[in-house]
Design a protein around this motif. Structure first.
Motif, mmCIF file in Angstrom:
data_model
loop_
_atom_site.group_PDB
_atom_site.id
_atom_site.type_symbol
_atom_site.label_atom_id
_atom_site.label_comp_id
_atom_site.label_asym_id
_atom_site.label_seq_id
_atom_site.Cartn_x
_atom_site.Cartn_y
_atom_site.Cartn_z
ATOM 1 N N ASP A 27 33.957 -16.145 136.116
ATOM 2 C CA ASP A 27 32.728 -15.410 136.394
ATOM 3 C C ASP A 27 31.615 -16.065 135.573
ATOM 4 O O ASP A 27 31.521 -15.860 134.371
ATOM 5 C CB ASP A 27 32.930 -13.939 135.989
ATOM 6 C CG ASP A 27 31.632 -13.152 135.954
ATOM 7 O OD1 ASP A 27 30.605 -13.658 136.443
ATOM 8 O OD2 ASP A 27 31.663 -12.008 135.431
ATOM 9 N N PHE B 243 31.918 -6.938 131.178
ATOM 10 C CA PHE B 243 32.195 -7.523 132.495
ATOM 11 C C PHE B 243 33.637 -8.001 132.627
ATOM 12 O O PHE B 243 34.192 -8.015 133.726
ATOM 13 C CB PHE B 243 31.153 -8.594 132.832
ATOM 14 C CG PHE B 243 29.809 -7.952 133.018
ATOM 15 C CD1 PHE B 243 29.539 -7.214 134.150
ATOM 16 C CD2 PHE B 243 28.836 -8.012 132.020
ATOM 17 C CE1 PHE B 243 28.320 -6.567 134.313
ATOM 18 C CE2 PHE B 243 27.623 -7.363 132.161
ATOM 19 C CZ PHE B 243 27.361 -6.632 133.307
ATOM 20 N N GLN C 283 35.408 -14.669 132.009
ATOM 21 C CA GLN C 283 33.953 -14.879 132.059
ATOM 22 C C GLN C 283 33.640 -16.181 131.311
ATOM 23 O O GLN C 283 34.304 -16.475 130.309
ATOM 24 C CB GLN C 283 33.218 -13.756 131.294
ATOM 25 C CG GLN C 283 32.761 -12.590 132.106
ATOM 26 C CD GLN C 283 33.893 -11.779 132.699
ATOM 27 O OE1 GLN C 283 34.914 -11.597 132.071
ATOM 28 N NE2 GLN C 283 33.698 -11.304 133.908
ATOM 29 N N ASN D 137 30.200 -16.629 130.426
ATOM 30 C CA ASN D 137 29.211 -15.969 129.568
ATOM 31 C C ASN D 137 29.360 -14.452 129.706
ATOM 32 O O ASN D 137 29.291 -13.937 130.817
ATOM 33 C CB ASN D 137 27.818 -16.384 130.054
ATOM 34 C CG ASN D 137 26.741 -16.194 129.039
ATOM 35 O OD1 ASN D 137 26.726 -16.870 128.031
ATOM 36 N ND2 ASN D 137 25.834 -15.266 129.288
ATOM 37 N N ALA E 66 27.438 -10.226 142.422
ATOM 38 C CA ALA E 66 28.629 -10.933 141.911
ATOM 39 C C ALA E 66 29.876 -10.049 141.919
ATOM 40 O O ALA E 66 30.989 -10.536 142.137
ATOM 41 C CB ALA E 66 28.360 -11.428 140.494
ATOM 42 N N THR E 67 29.687 -8.749 141.729
ATOM 43 C CA THR E 67 30.843 -7.850 141.686
ATOM 44 C C THR E 67 31.645 -7.934 142.989
ATOM 45 O O THR E 67 32.871 -7.842 142.972
ATOM 46 C CB THR E 67 30.377 -6.402 141.413
ATOM 47 O OG1 THR E 67 29.544 -6.425 140.250
ATOM 48 C CG2 THR E 67 31.533 -5.464 141.169
ATOM 49 N N GLN F 234 20.617 -13.614 140.805
ATOM 50 C CA GLN F 234 19.451 -13.010 140.132
ATOM 51 C C GLN F 234 19.390 -13.320 138.644
ATOM 52 O O GLN F 234 18.674 -12.677 137.900
ATOM 53 C CB GLN F 234 19.423 -11.490 140.374
ATOM 54 C CG GLN F 234 20.450 -10.674 139.601
ATOM 55 C CD GLN F 234 21.792 -10.556 140.313
ATOM 56 O OE1 GLN F 234 22.054 -11.283 141.246
ATOM 57 N NE2 GLN F 234 22.654 -9.654 139.884
ATOM 58 N N LYS F 235 20.181 -14.296 138.222
ATOM 59 C CA LYS F 235 20.205 -14.642 136.788
ATOM 60 C C LYS F 235 19.590 -16.036 136.631
ATOM 61 O O LYS F 235 18.449 -16.215 137.014
ATOM 62 C CB LYS F 235 21.637 -14.566 136.289
ATOM 63 C CG LYS F 235 22.317 -13.253 136.713
ATOM 64 C CD LYS F 235 22.596 -12.366 135.585
ATOM 65 C CE LYS F 235 23.268 -11.103 136.058
ATOM 66 N NZ LYS F 235 23.216 -10.055 135.089
ATOM 67 N N ARG G 132 35.286 -4.902 133.504
ATOM 68 C CA ARG G 132 35.034 -4.575 134.923
ATOM 69 C C ARG G 132 36.025 -5.322 135.820
ATOM 70 O O ARG G 132 36.580 -4.759 136.759
ATOM 71 C CB ARG G 132 33.595 -4.941 135.311
ATOM 72 C CG ARG G 132 33.326 -4.685 136.779
ATOM 73 C CD ARG G 132 31.924 -5.051 137.212
ATOM 74 N NE ARG G 132 30.907 -4.241 136.563
ATOM 75 C CZ ARG G 132 29.617 -4.228 136.926
ATOM 76 N NH1 ARG G 132 29.211 -4.949 137.961
ATOM 77 N NH2 ARG G 132 28.732 -3.511 136.281
ATOM 78 N N THR H 154 28.434 -15.615 136.158
ATOM 79 C CA THR H 154 27.238 -14.909 136.641
ATOM 80 C C THR H 154 26.009 -15.147 135.775
ATOM 81 O O THR H 154 24.947 -15.460 136.291
ATOM 82 C CB THR H 154 27.534 -13.399 136.743
ATOM 83 O OG1 THR H 154 28.555 -13.227 137.707
ATOM 84 C CG2 THR H 154 26.310 -12.623 137.180
ATOM 85 N N SER H 155 26.145 -14.972 134.461
ATOM 86 C CA SER H 155 24.924 -15.078 133.651
ATOM 87 C C SER H 155 24.778 -16.447 132.995
ATOM 88 O O SER H 155 24.088 -16.580 131.999
ATOM 89 C CB SER H 155 24.884 -13.962 132.607
ATOM 90 O OG SER H 155 26.075 -13.959 131.841
ATOM 91 N N THR I 142 27.726 -11.121 129.309
ATOM 92 C CA THR I 142 26.333 -10.690 129.179
ATOM 93 C C THR I 142 26.162 -9.496 128.243
ATOM 94 O O THR I 142 25.076 -9.278 127.715
ATOM 95 C CB THR I 142 25.789 -10.340 130.589
ATOM 96 O OG1 THR I 142 26.363 -11.245 131.521
ATOM 97 C CG2 THR I 142 24.286 -10.440 130.656
HETATM 98 C C1 LIG Z 1 28.936 -11.691 133.359
HETATM 99 C C2 LIG Z 1 28.616 -10.788 134.500
HETATM 100 N N1 LIG Z 1 29.541 -10.587 135.435
HETATM 101 C C3 LIG Z 1 29.314 -9.783 136.479
HETATM 102 C C4 LIG Z 1 28.128 -9.114 136.612
HETATM 103 C C5 LIG Z 1 27.917 -8.229 137.795
HETATM 104 O O1 LIG Z 1 26.974 -8.860 138.574
HETATM 105 P P1 LIG Z 1 26.267 -8.117 139.790
HETATM 106 O O2 LIG Z 1 25.410 -7.059 139.199
HETATM 107 O O3 LIG Z 1 25.511 -9.236 140.429
HETATM 108 O O4 LIG Z 1 27.360 -7.559 140.630
HETATM 109 C C6 LIG Z 1 27.128 -9.286 135.665
HETATM 110 C C7 LIG Z 1 25.851 -8.567 135.772
HETATM 111 O O5 LIG Z 1 25.070 -8.474 134.870
HETATM 112 C C8 LIG Z 1 27.381 -10.159 134.583
HETATM 113 O O6 LIG Z 1 26.453 -10.362 133.671
#
Ligand SMILES: Cc1ncc(COP(=O)(O)O)c(C=O)c1O
Length: 373
Positions: free
Chosen positions: A173, A98, A144, A146, A72-73, A198-199, A101, A175-176, A148
Motif C-alpha cells: 500500500d 492503515f 504499507q 508509508n 485506495a481502500t 489524492q495524495k 485497516r 497510498t501516501s 500516514t
Molecule cells: C497509507 C494509506 N492507506 C490507505 C488509505 C486509504 O485510502 P483511501 O482513503 O483512498 O481509501 C490511506 C488514506 O489516507 C492511507 O494513507
C-alpha cells in the motif's frame, strides 16, 4: 482571513498541508474540466493507455497497470479477495491505522488473517519481518510503504526481499508515497503496488491505481468468491482494451494522464523525489527548532507526511484552527493520537518556498500559544 466555509463560486481558498486529499493546482483542475468522449471510445482508450504507460515509468515496472473507480481502500480489499485462497494464511504487517485497516479487511472477508504489529512510531525492519515469517507459512503478505497515521516509512527496499524469499506474494500500500518517494516495483518484485490519486499524485479523489504482476494475475482464477466490482480478472481483461469494466471517473483519468506527463517530462522523477526528501528534511528541521519531537523512530521518518509529538503540551486543536484562519490546513493526530500528535502533509506539488511560508506562520502561532499557557 481566508474563506473557510463552502464557497459556491470560488471553491476552497485554503492551502492544504494535509496527508490527502492534497492541494491541487489550477493546471490540474483545468484539465479535469475539459470535455470527454465516453469510456468506450477510442480517445478514452488512448488516454487510459497514457496513464498505464506513465505509471509503469513512475513505478519502474513493466507489470500491468489497473485503474479502479474507488479510493485506495477498494484496491486494498481487491488484493485480499483476489489473492488469498480460503485455506491459505495471509500476513498483515501493521505499524499504524492503515495496517490495521488492511488486517480488518482480511478478517471481514473471512480470510485466515494474521497481524504482526509493532508499537506505533516504529517500523517493520527486515529482522521483524523475518521473525514473523519464520512463525508460519503465508501465501500473501500485506504491508504499507508509508504509514500516514504515524508518519513512518517502512524500509521496504530491505523488507520486501525478505518477504519474497519466503515465497509469498507481496502487496504494498503505497497510498501516501506513490509519486513522492521512489518505489522500484520490478527490482523489488512487488506483486501489487497500489495508491489512490489524492495524495502525492495530486489529483482530486475518486480514483486509485495499481501495478499487478503476472504471478498475481495467474493466481486469481484459483481464488473463489472474488466478488464482482473488484474482480482482478475482469479488470485485467478490460484493461487489455485500455478500458475499465464499469464507468470510471473520466475527468480524474484525464487529469492523471496530464499529471504523469508533467511528473515524467516536466519536473522529472529524480527532481520530484529529491524535492520530497527536502520537504521532509525542512519540516523535521522546523520541528527541532520549535522543540517538537518527531513521533517516528529516528531514521524511519516519512518524506511525505511528518507526525510530531505534542512535546510542548499545547492545545493542538487551537493551533490547527488558528492556522486555518490564516489560510492553511494541517491536521491533528490520527485516532488515538489526536492531541498527542499532529501532522503536516508535504506531498504533491508543494514547494519548499510554500512550506517555509506556512511554517513561518505556524511558528508564530506556536509561540503565542506557549506564551498564553
Ligand atoms: C497509507 C494509506 N492507506 C490507505 C488509505 C486509504 O485510502 P483511501 O482513503 O483512498 O481509501 C490511506 C488514506 O489516507 C492511507 O494513507
Amino acid at each position: 482571513m481566508s474563506e473557510i466555509h463552502f464557497n459556491k463560486e470560488k471553491g476552497s481558498q485554503i492551502k492544504l498541508f494535509t496527508p490527502g486529499p492534497v492541494y491541487v493546482p489550477e493546471r490540474i483542475l483545468k484539465e479535469m474540466s475539459k470535455p470527454n468522449d465516453t469510456h468506450r471510445s477510442k480517445p478514452y482508450a488512448e488516454m487510459h493507455q497514457l496513464v498505464e504507460e506513465g505509471l509503469q515509468k513512475l513505478l519502474y515496472t513493466s507489470d500491468t497497470i489497473l485503474i479502479s473507480t474507488s479510493s485506495a481502500t477498494g484496491l486494498m480489499e481487491a488484493c485480499v479477495r483476489n489473492l488469498v485462497k480460503e485455506d491459505e494464511k495471509a500476513l498483515f504487517f501493521s505499524i499504524g491505522a492503515f495496517g490495521d485497516r488492511w488486517y480488518k479487511i482480511g478478517v471481514n472477508n473471512g480470510k485466515i488473517a494474521v497481524k504482526e504489529s509493532v508499537e506505533w512510531g516504529k517500523a517493520i525492519t527486515p529482522e521483524v519481518a523475518q521473525e514473523a515469517l519464520n512463525k508460519d507459512k503465508y501465501s500473501v503478505v500485506f504491508i504499507q510503504s508509508n504509514e500516514t497515521s504515524t508518519g513512518v516509512y517502512n524500509p521496504i527496499n530491505e523488507v520486501i526481499p525478505v518477504i519474497k524469499d519466503s515465497g509469498a506474494l507481496v502487496c504494498v500500500d503505497a497510498t501516501s508515497s506513490m509519486a513522492g518517494i521512489k518505489v522500484e516495483v520490478d527490482k523489488l518484485g512487488i506483486d501489487v503496488c497500489l495508491a489512490s490519486v489524492q495524495k502525492a499524485l495530486t489529483i482530486p479523489p475518486g480514483l486509485s491505481v495499481c501495478s499487478i504482476s503476472s504471478a498475481a494475475i495467474e493466481k486469481v482464477p484459483q481464488v473463489k468468491n472474488r466478488g464482482f466490482y473488484f474482480d482482478f480478472l475482469d479488470l485485467v481483461k478490460r484493461n487489455e482494451k485500455h478500458q475499465t469494466p464499469a464507468t470510471p471517473p473520466i475527468p480524474q483519468i484525464r487529469a492523471l494522464a496530464a499529471q504523469l506527463d508533467y511528473i515524467l517530462n516536466h519536473e522529472g522523477l529524480d527532481k520530484r523525489f529529491e524535492r520530497h526528501i527536502q520537504l521532509g528534511k525542512r519540516t523535521r528541521m522546523w520541528a527541532r527548532d520549535v522543540n517538537f519531537e518527531m513521533f517516528p523512530e529516528k531514521g524511519y521518518e516519512s518524506n511525505t507526511v511528518s507526525t510530531m509529538k505534542n512535546s510542548l503540551n499545547i492545545d493542538i486543536a487551537k493551533m490547527v484552527s488558528t492556522l486555518l484562519d490564516k489560510g492553511y490546513r494541517i491536521v491533528n493526530g490520527y485516532g488515538d493520537l489526536k492531541n498527542k500528535t499532529f501532522r503536516i502533509g508535504h506531498m504533491g506539488e508543494i514547494t519548499i518556498k510554500e512550506l517555509e511560508e506556512m511554517l513561518k506562520v505556524l511558528t508564530d502561532i506556536v509561540s503565542n500559544l506557549r506564551m498564553s499557557q
